[in-house]
Motif scaffolding. Structure first.
Motif, PDB file in Angstrom:
ATOM      1  N   LEU A   7       0.824  -1.194   0.000  1.00  0.00           N
ATOM      2  CA  LEU A   7       0.000   0.000   0.000  1.00  0.00           C
ATOM      3  C   LEU A   7       0.864   1.251   0.000  1.00  0.00           C
ATOM      4  CD1 LEU A   7      -2.808   1.344   0.294  1.00  0.00           C
ATOM      5  CD2 LEU A   7      -2.500   1.167   2.747  1.00  0.00           C
ATOM      6  N   ALA A 100      -8.671   6.009   3.531  1.00  0.00           N
ATOM      7  CA  ALA A 100      -8.651   4.582   3.864  1.00  0.00           C
ATOM      8  C   ALA A 100      -9.048   4.384   5.321  1.00  0.00           C
ATOM      9  CB  ALA A 100      -7.264   3.990   3.619  1.00  0.00           C
ATOM     10  N   SER A 147     -13.854   5.392   0.153  1.00  0.00           N
ATOM     11  CA  SER A 147     -12.607   5.052   0.857  1.00  0.00           C
ATOM     12  C   SER A 147     -12.247   3.587   0.677  1.00  0.00           C
ATOM     13  CB  SER A 147     -12.759   5.329   2.358  1.00  0.00           C
ATOM     14  OG  SER A 147     -13.066   6.678   2.597  1.00  0.00           O
ATOM     15  N   LEU A 148     -10.960   3.321   0.773  1.00  0.00           N
ATOM     16  CA  LEU A 148     -10.485   1.949   0.872  1.00  0.00           C
ATOM     17  C   LEU A 148     -10.888   1.452   2.260  1.00  0.00           C
ATOM     18  CD1 LEU A 148      -8.584  -0.397  -0.168  1.00  0.00           C
ATOM     19  CD2 LEU A 148      -6.784   0.742   1.154  1.00  0.00           C
ATOM     20  N   ASP A 177     -13.010  -3.679   0.996  1.00  0.00           N
ATOM     21  CA  ASP A 177     -12.039  -3.985  -0.046  1.00  0.00           C
ATOM     22  C   ASP A 177     -11.090  -5.100   0.366  1.00  0.00           C
ATOM     23  OD1 ASP A 177     -12.731  -1.806  -1.986  1.00  0.00           O
ATOM     24  OD2 ASP A 177     -12.302  -0.601  -0.213  1.00  0.00           O
TER      25      ASP A 177
END
Length: 183
Positions: A7, A100, A147-148, A177
């Motif tokens: 990431l 996120a 958002s993630l 996710d």
């Protein structure tokens, strides 16, 4: 660790605002006792520190009972106690542009139906009636539509295949996710 490294490497020039939840919720039984779990906040605090070192802005929602607190003063920390107080913080943070959400907190599955005043007499038999708490992860996609979202699933029974199925089920049911499996 490998996924977190991926990431931070895939977007080194694009710092994100990351929301991390960590530690255990605490559900009161009376004014002295409470129901909780063994989460120390170590994993979520380490995740917050890693994200911060990777140049991301980090807001950490951390249990008041957490034994591990990030060392960096640049991580914004808000403390919670109960499932309801964590849920309120998460909802309030949805007003901010969050890139996120890493929902690693160990949220109680149950809370007492009634919180008693005072202290329960320890010389008297007592039956505790529990009710399920609201599953915070079920509402994250509605609060953070762009958002993630990464959830966590802690299990103590099952084999590799059954755990993967539970993780996949959480991803589908909650529209996240990803799901980190541990236990």
């Amino acid at each position: 660790r490998a996924k977190l490294a991926m990431l931070s490497k895939c977007c080194p020039l694009c710092p994100m605002h990351c929301l991390v939840t960590a530690g255990a919720t605490v559900e009161p039984i009376d004014e002295v006792r409470h129901l909780t779990n063994q989460s120390t906040g170590r994993l979520g605090s380490a995740l917050a520190e890693k994200l911060h070192r990777s140049k991301h802005q980090v807001t950490l929602l951390l249990s008041e009972t957490a034994q591990k607190i990030p060392r960096s003063d640049n991580i914004e920390i808000h403390n919670f106690t109960t499932t309801a107080s964590l849920q309120k913080l998460i909802k309030d943070m949805a007003k901010v542009d969050i890139s996120a959400v890493f929902h690693a907190a160990a949220v109680s599955d149950f809370a007492p139906v009634q919180v008693l005043n005072g202290k329960i007499d320890s010389n008297t038999p007592f039956t505790l009636k529990l009710k399920p708490t609201k599953k915070i992860i079920n509402d994250l996609r509605n609060m953070y539509p762009n958002s993630l979202l990464i959830g966590w699933k802690y299990e103590i029974e099952g084999n590799h295949r059954s755990l993967l199925l539970k993780g996949q089920e959480q991803i589908v049911r909650c529209s996240t996710d990803g799901c980190v499996l541990n236990g």
